[in-house]
Design a protein around this motif. Structure first.
Motif, PDB file in Angstrom:
ATOM      1  N   HIS A  38      18.087  36.506  18.097  1.00 49.37           N
ATOM      2  CA  HIS A  38      19.428  36.478  18.680  1.00 49.37           C
ATOM      3  C   HIS A  38      20.068  37.874  18.714  1.00 49.37           C
ATOM      4  O   HIS A  38      21.282  38.013  18.747  1.00 49.37           O
ATOM      5  CB  HIS A  38      20.324  35.512  17.893  1.00 49.37           C
ATOM      6  N   GLU A  39      19.234  38.882  18.724  1.00 48.91           N
ATOM      7  CA  GLU A  39      19.722  40.263  18.738  1.00 48.91           C
ATOM      8  C   GLU A  39      20.409  40.572  20.068  1.00 48.91           C
ATOM      9  O   GLU A  39      20.002  40.084  21.131  1.00 48.91           O
ATOM     10  CB  GLU A  39      18.530  41.202  18.548  1.00 48.91           C
ATOM     11  N   LEU A  40      21.448  41.400  20.018  1.00 50.26           N
ATOM     12  CA  LEU A  40      22.204  41.787  21.212  1.00 50.26           C
ATOM     13  C   LEU A  40      22.236  43.309  21.338  1.00 50.26           C
ATOM     14  O   LEU A  40      22.120  44.033  20.342  1.00 50.26           O
ATOM     15  CB  LEU A  40      23.640  41.266  21.138  1.00 50.26           C
ATOM     16  N   LEU A  41      22.376  43.760  22.566  1.00 46.35           N
ATOM     17  CA  LEU A  41      22.499  45.193  22.853  1.00 46.35           C
ATOM     18  C   LEU A  41      23.887  45.479  23.410  1.00 46.35           C
ATOM     19  O   LEU A  41      24.365  44.747  24.286  1.00 46.35           O
ATOM     20  CB  LEU A  41      21.435  45.634  23.862  1.00 46.35           C
ATOM     21  N   VAL A  42      24.508  46.538  22.923  1.00 47.33           N
ATOM     22  CA  VAL A  42      25.818  46.957  23.427  1.00 47.33           C
ATOM     23  C   VAL A  42      25.604  48.058  24.446  1.00 47.33           C
ATOM     24  O   VAL A  42      25.027  49.103  24.130  1.00 47.33           O
ATOM     25  CB  VAL A  42      26.729  47.468  22.294  1.00 47.33           C
ATOM     26  N   ARG A  43      26.081  47.843  25.644  1.00 39.10           N
ATOM     27  CA  ARG A  43      25.884  48.807  26.736  1.00 39.10           C
ATOM     28  C   ARG A  43      26.810  50.003  26.601  1.00 39.10           C
ATOM     29  O   ARG A  43      27.811  49.979  25.912  1.00 39.10           O
ATOM     30  CB  ARG A  43      26.185  48.137  28.080  1.00 39.10           C
ATOM     31  N   ASN A  44      26.459  51.062  27.346  1.00 35.12           N
ATOM     32  CA  ASN A  44      27.333  52.242  27.513  1.00 35.12           C
ATOM     33  C   ASN A  44      27.817  52.800  26.181  1.00 35.12           C
ATOM     34  O   ASN A  44      29.021  52.955  25.956  1.00 35.12           O
ATOM     35  CB  ASN A  44      28.541  51.890  28.396  1.00 35.12           C
ATOM     36  N   ARG A  45      26.884  53.118  25.304  1.00 34.52           N
ATOM     37  CA  ARG A  45      27.231  53.693  24.000  1.00 34.52           C
ATOM     38  C   ARG A  45      26.632  55.098  23.903  1.00 34.52           C
ATOM     39  O   ARG A  45      25.530  55.298  23.393  1.00 34.52           O
ATOM     40  CB  ARG A  45      26.710  52.813  22.859  1.00 34.52           C
ATOM     41  N   PRO A  46      27.319  56.105  24.428  1.00 28.55           N
ATOM     42  CA  PRO A  46      26.789  57.472  24.346  1.00 28.55           C
ATOM     43  C   PRO A  46      26.748  57.962  22.902  1.00 28.55           C
ATOM     44  O   PRO A  46      27.583  57.603  22.073  1.00 28.55           O
ATOM     45  CB  PRO A  46      27.793  58.287  25.178  1.00 28.55           C
ATOM     46  N   PHE A  47      25.763  58.803  22.619  1.00 24.49           N
ATOM     47  CA  PHE A  47      25.598  59.364  21.275  1.00 24.49           C
ATOM     48  C   PHE A  47      25.055  60.778  21.423  1.00 24.49           C
ATOM     49  O   PHE A  47      24.024  60.991  22.062  1.00 24.49           O
ATOM     50  CB  PHE A  47      24.642  58.490  20.452  1.00 24.49           C
ATOM     51  N   ASN A  48      25.774  61.737  20.869  1.00 25.58           N
ATOM     52  CA  ASN A  48      25.406  63.154  21.009  1.00 25.58           C
ATOM     53  C   ASN A  48      25.204  63.547  22.471  1.00 25.58           C
ATOM     54  O   ASN A  48      24.302  64.323  22.815  1.00 25.58           O
ATOM     55  CB  ASN A  48      24.136  63.464  20.213  1.00 25.58           C
ATOM     56  N   GLY A  49      26.048  62.990  23.325  1.00 26.72           N
ATOM     57  CA  GLY A  49      26.002  63.342  24.739  1.00 26.72           C
ATOM     58  C   GLY A  49      24.956  62.618  25.551  1.00 26.72           C
ATOM     59  O   GLY A  49      24.819  62.883  26.753  1.00 26.72           O
ATOM     60  N   ASN A  50      24.229  61.688  24.947  1.00 26.69           N
ATOM     61  CA  ASN A  50      23.170  60.962  25.652  1.00 26.69           C
ATOM     62  C   ASN A  50      23.548  59.500  25.825  1.00 26.69           C
ATOM     63  O   ASN A  50      24.111  58.885  24.914  1.00 26.69           O
ATOM     64  CB  ASN A  50      21.852  61.054  24.882  1.00 26.69           C
ATOM     65  N   PRO A  51      23.226  58.911  26.990  1.00 27.91           N
ATOM     66  CA  PRO A  51      23.534  57.491  27.199  1.00 27.91           C
ATOM     67  C   PRO A  51      22.584  56.610  26.396  1.00 27.91           C
ATOM     68  O   PRO A  51      21.446  56.997  26.096  1.00 27.91           O
ATOM     69  CB  PRO A  51      23.309  57.306  28.705  1.00 27.91           C
ATOM     70  N   GLY A  52      23.060  55.429  26.057  1.00 29.76           N
ATOM     71  CA  GLY A  52      22.194  54.535  25.300  1.00 29.76           C
ATOM     72  C   GLY A  52      22.855  53.227  24.931  1.00 29.76           C
ATOM     73  O   GLY A  52      23.872  52.831  25.518  1.00 29.76           O
ATOM     74  N   PHE A  53      22.282  52.575  23.936  1.00 32.77           N
ATOM     75  CA  PHE A  53      22.703  51.244  23.505  1.00 32.77           C
ATOM     76  C   PHE A  53      22.807  51.223  21.981  1.00 32.77           C
ATOM     77  O   PHE A  53      22.164  52.017  21.293  1.00 32.77           O
ATOM     78  CB  PHE A  53      21.690  50.183  23.937  1.00 32.77           C
ATOM     79  N   GLU A  54      23.617  50.292  21.471  1.00 31.28           N
ATOM     80  CA  GLU A  54      23.619  50.009  20.042  1.00 31.28           C
ATOM     81  C   GLU A  54      23.070  48.609  19.837  1.00 31.28           C
ATOM     82  O   GLU A  54      23.270  47.708  20.666  1.00 31.28           O
ATOM     83  CB  GLU A  54      25.026  50.155  19.457  1.00 31.28           C
ATOM     84  N   VAL A  55      22.363  48.437  18.719  1.00 28.01           N
ATOM     85  CA  VAL A  55      21.638  47.190  18.450  1.00 28.01           C
ATOM     86  C   VAL A  55      22.424  46.355  17.442  1.00 28.01           C
ATOM     87  O   VAL A  55      22.666  46.793  16.313  1.00 28.01           O
ATOM     88  CB  VAL A  55      20.231  47.491  17.891  1.00 28.01           C
ATOM     89  N   LEU A  56      22.836  45.163  17.860  1.00 27.22           N
ATOM     90  CA  LEU A  56      23.552  44.228  16.984  1.00 27.22           C
ATOM     91  C   LEU A  56      22.595  43.107  16.575  1.00 27.22           C
ATOM     92  O   LEU A  56      22.087  42.382  17.431  1.00 27.22           O
ATOM     93  CB  LEU A  56      24.756  43.620  17.702  1.00 27.22           C
ATOM     94  N   THR A  57      22.382  43.008  15.279  1.00 24.93           N
ATOM     95  CA  THR A  57      21.490  41.958  14.782  1.00 24.93           C
ATOM     96  C   THR A  57      22.261  41.058  13.826  1.00 24.93           C
ATOM     97  O   THR A  57      22.800  41.538  12.821  1.00 24.93           O
ATOM     98  CB  THR A  57      20.278  42.564  14.046  1.00 24.93           C
ATOM     99  N   PRO A  58      22.360  39.746  14.119  1.00 31.27           N
ATOM    100  CA  PRO A  58      23.069  38.832  13.216  1.00 31.27           C
ATOM    101  C   PRO A  58      22.300  38.651  11.911  1.00 31.27           C
ATOM    102  O   PRO A  58      21.082  38.503  11.914  1.00 31.27           O
ATOM    103  CB  PRO A  58      23.129  37.514  14.007  1.00 31.27           C
ATOM    104  N   LEU A  59      23.039  38.676  10.806  1.00 31.70           N
ATOM    105  CA  LEU A  59      22.439  38.453   9.491  1.00 31.70           C
ATOM    106  C   LEU A  59      22.955  37.125   8.955  1.00 31.70           C
ATOM    107  O   LEU A  59      24.167  36.956   8.762  1.00 31.70           O
ATOM    108  CB  LEU A  59      22.816  39.590   8.538  1.00 31.70           C
TER     109      LEU A  59
END
Length: 292
Positions: A97-118
């Protein structure tokens, strides 16, 4: 022929200062000063907010972790004073049931953050932000997502508040536009989800061989900014407004009363003082100008 001497014309004095024009100038100066006062007070409030945020960082970022159920006794519990508070919780990641968060720049680079339910011992789901991944070759997702540890895991995480929605930002499938926990709860289809706060992963046991890049490894910069400086500047601006009004008023008075003997005497005294303050350079400049 009359022997009566002509009457001296009365000096205008300060009567002009009560004209509509000058009263208007005074009203404008007062309004300007009030506006400067509000802006100065706003900067003071901003300074206090920054100081309070810094105090929260100092108190929470490196503090000893407390059990999740102690920090968040209810699923919707959370206080702004708990930002960055370290919590510990043991459970099992629901990797399916993992989710990805869109439009999460980091150090000037585009990307995603990973949300994992515990899934915690009491059956609730606590959302763990495991870190950041760069945009993949298909641009709409990472090329690969390192898996969360299987089985029981003990997580140390820092609390962050649920994020607001961003107008116009949408997401489909296993992605979300922001970490808005009410939306995450809908995506997961589970009633028992912590919706007041989620956790930025600090460390976990057992540690996986590979993992997303941690987005926070050191305390945020504790800078109160230039609010105090701006606050004082607005006060100075208000005083300058009244100073300018007073200077213009005195200049007008001297012009209107230039024929008054008392004002002539004062003007002569001012000129005498001005000449007394002349430097050698001023005298040299006058001599050079006269010789040309």
């Amino acid at each position: 022929m009359s022997d009566t001497a002509p009457e001296a014309t009365a000096s205008p004095g300060w009567r002009f200062a009560f004209s509509r024009r000058w009263l208007g100038y005074l009203a404008f100066a007062i309004v300007f000063a009030v506006a400067c006062g509000f802006l100065s007070n706003w900067q003071l409030a901003r300074s206090k907010e920054a100081a309070a945020a810094n105090a929260v960082i100092s108190a929470n970022f490196s503090a000893k972790p407390v059990p999740l159920t102690q920090a968040l006794p209810g699923l919707a519990s959370y206080s702004a004073k708990q930002e960055w508070q370290r919590v510990s919780v043991t459970g099992t990641y629901e990797r399916d049931h993992e989710l990805l968060v869109r439009n999460r720049p980091f150090n000037g680079n585009p990307g995603f953050e990973v949300l994992t339910p515990l899934r915690t011992a009491d059956g609730a789901l606590f959302i763990v932000d495991r870190g950041w991944l760069p945009t993949g070759s298909r641009t709409d997702s990472p090329d690969s997502v390192p898996p969360a540890p299987s089985g029981k895991v003990t997580v140390i995480a820092r609390l962050k508040a649920s994020e607001p929605a961003i107008p116009g930002r949408t997401a489909t499938g296993n992605q979300v536009g922001t970490i808005q926990l009410s939306v995450v709860k809908e995506k997961l289809g589970d009633a028992d989800v912590y919706t007041g706060a989620y956790g930025l992963l600090d460390r976990q046991t057992p540690a996986p061989a590979t993992a997303p890049t941690a987005t926070v490894t050191s305390p945020p910069t504790q800078d109160e900014g230039l609010h105090w400086s701006y606050m004082i500047q607005w006060i100075i601006f208000a005083l300058i407004g009244f100073f300018g009004l007073g200077y213009a008023l005195v200049t007008e008075y001297r012009r209107r009363n230039s024929d008054d003997p008392a004002e002539r005497a004062r003007a002569a005294e001012r000129e005498r003082r001005r000449r007394a303050r002349r430097t050698d350079a001023d005298v040299e400049d006058e001599l050079l100008d006269a010789a040309r």
